[in-house]
Design a protein around this motif. Structure first.
Motif, PDB file in Angstrom:
ATOM      1  N   GLY A  65      12.973 -12.431 -20.636  1.00  0.00           N
ATOM      2  CA  GLY A  65      13.942 -13.093 -19.772  1.00  0.00           C
ATOM      3  C   GLY A  65      13.935 -14.601 -19.973  1.00  0.00           C
ATOM      4  N   LEU A  66      12.746 -15.145 -20.125  1.00  0.00           N
ATOM      5  CA  LEU A  66      12.648 -16.581 -20.379  1.00  0.00           C
ATOM      6  C   LEU A  66      13.337 -16.942 -21.681  1.00  0.00           C
ATOM      7  CD1 LEU A  66      11.553 -19.422 -19.845  1.00  0.00           C
ATOM      8  CD2 LEU A  66       9.458 -18.738 -21.021  1.00  0.00           C
ATOM      9  N   TYR A  67      13.063 -16.168 -22.714  1.00  0.00           N
ATOM     10  CA  TYR A  67      13.720 -16.426 -23.988  1.00  0.00           C
ATOM     11  C   TYR A  67      15.237 -16.400 -23.836  1.00  0.00           C
ATOM     12  CZ  TYR A  67      15.736 -15.557 -28.515  1.00  0.00           C
ATOM     13  OH  TYR A  67      16.546 -15.622 -29.613  1.00  0.00           O
ATOM     14  N   ALA A  68      15.736 -15.380 -23.132  1.00  0.00           N
ATOM     15  CA  ALA A  68      17.183 -15.250 -22.959  1.00  0.00           C
ATOM     16  C   ALA A  68      17.754 -16.445 -22.207  1.00  0.00           C
ATOM     17  CB  ALA A  68      17.509 -13.953 -22.226  1.00  0.00           C
ATOM     18  N   ALA A  69      17.010 -16.944 -21.226  1.00  0.00           N
ATOM     19  CA  ALA A  69      17.516 -18.056 -20.431  1.00  0.00           C
ATOM     20  C   ALA A  69      17.405 -19.376 -21.178  1.00  0.00           C
ATOM     21  CB  ALA A  69      16.733 -18.136 -19.117  1.00  0.00           C
ATOM     22  N   ALA A  70      16.398 -19.508 -22.022  1.00  0.00           N
ATOM     23  CA  ALA A  70      16.128 -20.808 -22.641  1.00  0.00           C
ATOM     24  C   ALA A  70      17.008 -21.064 -23.860  1.00  0.00           C
ATOM     25  CB  ALA A  70      14.650 -20.906 -23.040  1.00  0.00           C
ATOM     26  N   LEU A  71      17.419 -19.996 -24.535  1.00  0.00           N
ATOM     27  CA  LEU A  71      18.086 -20.192 -25.809  1.00  0.00           C
ATOM     28  C   LEU A  71      19.509 -19.661 -25.823  1.00  0.00           C
ATOM     29  CD1 LEU A  71      15.043 -20.581 -26.559  1.00  0.00           C
ATOM     30  CD2 LEU A  71      15.728 -19.898 -28.846  1.00  0.00           C
ATOM     31  N   ASP A  72      20.390 -20.314 -25.096  1.00  0.00           N
ATOM     32  CA  ASP A  72      21.799 -20.043 -25.370  1.00  0.00           C
ATOM     33  C   ASP A  72      22.398 -21.302 -25.952  1.00  0.00           C
ATOM     34  OD1 ASP A  72      23.580 -20.701 -22.351  1.00  0.00           O
ATOM     35  OD2 ASP A  72      21.652 -21.470 -23.027  1.00  0.00           O
ATOM     36  N   VAL A  73      23.207 -21.095 -26.958  1.00  0.00           N
ATOM     37  CA  VAL A  73      23.644 -22.203 -27.796  1.00  0.00           C
ATOM     38  C   VAL A  73      25.161 -22.282 -27.797  1.00  0.00           C
ATOM     39  CG1 VAL A  73      23.782 -23.008 -30.169  1.00  0.00           C
ATOM     40  CG2 VAL A  73      21.621 -22.118 -29.287  1.00  0.00           C
ATOM     41  N   ASP A  74      25.652 -23.488 -27.583  1.00  0.00           N
ATOM     42  CA  ASP A  74      27.077 -23.744 -27.766  1.00  0.00           C
ATOM     43  C   ASP A  74      27.226 -24.703 -28.935  1.00  0.00           C
ATOM     44  OD1 ASP A  74      29.718 -24.293 -27.709  1.00  0.00           O
ATOM     45  OD2 ASP A  74      29.754 -25.195 -25.709  1.00  0.00           O
ATOM     46  N   LEU A  75      27.763 -24.198 -30.027  1.00  0.00           N
ATOM     47  CA  LEU A  75      27.861 -25.025 -31.233  1.00  0.00           C
ATOM     48  C   LEU A  75      28.897 -26.143 -31.078  1.00  0.00           C
ATOM     49  CD1 LEU A  75      27.687 -22.304 -34.068  1.00  0.00           C
ATOM     50  CD2 LEU A  75      25.845 -23.703 -33.138  1.00  0.00           C
ATOM     51  N   GLU A 101      19.753 -32.039 -35.333  1.00  0.00           N
ATOM     52  CA  GLU A 101      18.944 -33.214 -35.011  1.00  0.00           C
ATOM     53  C   GLU A 101      18.909 -33.474 -33.512  1.00  0.00           C
ATOM     54  OE1 GLU A 101      17.528 -35.258 -37.411  1.00  0.00           O
ATOM     55  OE2 GLU A 101      18.453 -34.501 -39.245  1.00  0.00           O
ATOM     56  N   GLU A 102      19.939 -33.024 -32.828  1.00  0.00           N
ATOM     57  CA  GLU A 102      20.129 -33.384 -31.420  1.00  0.00           C
ATOM     58  C   GLU A 102      19.049 -32.821 -30.503  1.00  0.00           C
ATOM     59  OE1 GLU A 102      24.151 -32.936 -29.896  1.00  0.00           O
ATOM     60  OE2 GLU A 102      23.425 -31.362 -28.566  1.00  0.00           O
ATOM     61  N   ASN A 103      18.706 -31.587 -30.698  1.00  0.00           N
ATOM     62  CA  ASN A 103      17.603 -31.019 -29.913  1.00  0.00           C
ATOM     63  C   ASN A 103      16.995 -29.847 -30.679  1.00  0.00           C
ATOM     64  OD1 ASN A 103      19.090 -28.610 -29.387  1.00  0.00           O
ATOM     65  ND2 ASN A 103      20.199 -29.744 -27.803  1.00  0.00           N
ATOM     66  N   GLU A 104      16.045 -29.196 -30.048  1.00  0.00           N
ATOM     67  CA  GLU A 104      15.288 -28.197 -30.801  1.00  0.00           C
ATOM     68  C   GLU A 104      15.743 -26.763 -30.547  1.00  0.00           C
ATOM     69  OE1 GLU A 104      11.797 -29.712 -27.783  1.00  0.00           O
ATOM     70  OE2 GLU A 104      11.387 -29.448 -29.909  1.00  0.00           O
ATOM     71  N   VAL A 105      16.877 -26.613 -29.862  1.00  0.00           N
ATOM     72  CA  VAL A 105      17.328 -25.259 -29.551  1.00  0.00           C
ATOM     73  C   VAL A 105      17.568 -24.444 -30.817  1.00  0.00           C
ATOM     74  CG1 VAL A 105      19.062 -23.893 -28.395  1.00  0.00           C
ATOM     75  CG2 VAL A 105      18.366 -26.058 -27.415  1.00  0.00           C
TER      76      VAL A 105
END
Lengths: 200, 200
Positions: A65-75, A101-105
């Motif tokens: 659940g944490l993974y799902a919440a932490a890693l959603d990406v809008d390109l 470069e902007e963040n580590e997502v």
DNA sequence: TCTGTTTGCCAACATACGTTGGCATCACTG
DNA sequence: CAGTGATGCCAACGTATGTTGGCAAACAGA
């Protein structure tokens, strides 16, 4: 069960724990990006967020659940209609570089995707919902859009892999402009060139 | 301590345990390729090899030692002198595709490299010792060889990542010939084209 | 045949993991 | 001010991991 809102409509539940929640997400992205799924332990994430591991469970249910919440990406891909069609390749490459470069997502998503099934599916989703529509809109025959989008993904992800994950020294040493000038035409060709003819 | 030879020079120690040793290596490659470093447990590898986990320790010292022994890669790159210079790109792409399909060593190296430091360094070594010399031999200005080899690596590894690791459906659906025709010219350009001129 | 080494398995160790339940403390509502 | 829920920490559970030491059987050399 943890995500029922506090009564009002949906406008700003304003939980006192919001700071903790986002601290967990930030630390999670940090650890996932640095270590991948398995070595990014809940205990390490909690320590980086200065809270107890059990809070992670309370707010996000499980590690998945944490993974799902932490890693959603809008390109945030640009609208190709607003671009010079002959520039799309270069613009896309530059945009992707900025994103990495902007963040580590994105690093986190790639590291996790390489070893974790859910991570790979997450990347497939980003590809399908964000890059593929752009290709459908730009490339000559929309029926070829999946192939062309996949080729672009291969080049862009390959660069990110060698530059941000594997850290090949020559790739790390490249400047932004150099990368744009080298990869831009490649992406442009994958997107707009006619089918490559079979070799004689 | 485990790898002292049996007395003679170096010619065929002929240990009775050779079958077990290679069974362990085969199983290790299989599990590393499927699960990455952390989830490829010594117990799972031992079970796949039909032996006891403690044998893995006896013959390879540690999990790190097993990884080092199981994953050394010879890309067997062709001698560019024997090739039509205008075909190098296509030949290389086809060759890499054959390597990836031939066995799971490269998948294992990539999956491990994405999350494990030693794995990333192993891939850097393969790049530096095998691909870079070829670029030095082919590309116009040998001083640019690192850059050009790195670009080739980014495209080839990116394809492998999306096709064999992340399994993007459109990339998986591509046939060998299609891939060669699409990526061949890209690799050819990275290898032999003059510097890309900055965009106006 | 006797002796020493190799091969293999079993049981166990210390450690780390995800996850759970209980118990204080704080903040807000009435 | 009383009371209810949210917030946080602590201690612990069950499980899995890499790794170790000892012991039985199979083999090799004399």
């Amino acid at each position: 069960m943890t995500e029922i809102d506090t009564g009002r409509v949906a406008a700003r539940p304003h939980r006192r724990s919001d700071a903790t929640r986002t601290a967990i997400l930030v630390a999670a992205r940090e650890r996932f990006a640095a270590d991948g799924y398995d070595r990014a332990t809940i205990r390490a994430i909690a320590k980086a967020a200065n809270i107890d591991p059990s809070m992670v469970m309370r707010y996000y249910g499980s590690k998945e659940g944490l993974y799902a919440a932490a890693l959603d990406v809008d390109l945030r891909l640009p609208d190709p209609a607003s671009l010079d069609p002959r520039d799309v390749g270069r613009v896309l490459v530059g945009h992707f570089l900025d994103l990495w470069e902007e963040n580590e997502v994105l690093s986190a998503m790639l590291r996790v995707g390489a070893t974790h099934q859910a991570g790979a599916e997450r990347m497939q989703g980003v590809f399908r919902d964000q890059l593929l529509p752009l290709a459908r809109q730009v490339c000559p025959d929309p029926e070829q859009a999946p192939t062309r989008a996949a080729l672009i993904a291969s080049q862009v992800l390959g660069l990110a892999l060698t530059r941000y994950i594997l850290r090949f020294p020559p790739t790390v040493a490249l400047g932004r402009e150099e990368i744009v000038e080298w990869l831009g035409p490649t992406v442009q060709r994958y997107l707009t060139a006619p089918d490559p003819s079979p070799h004689p």
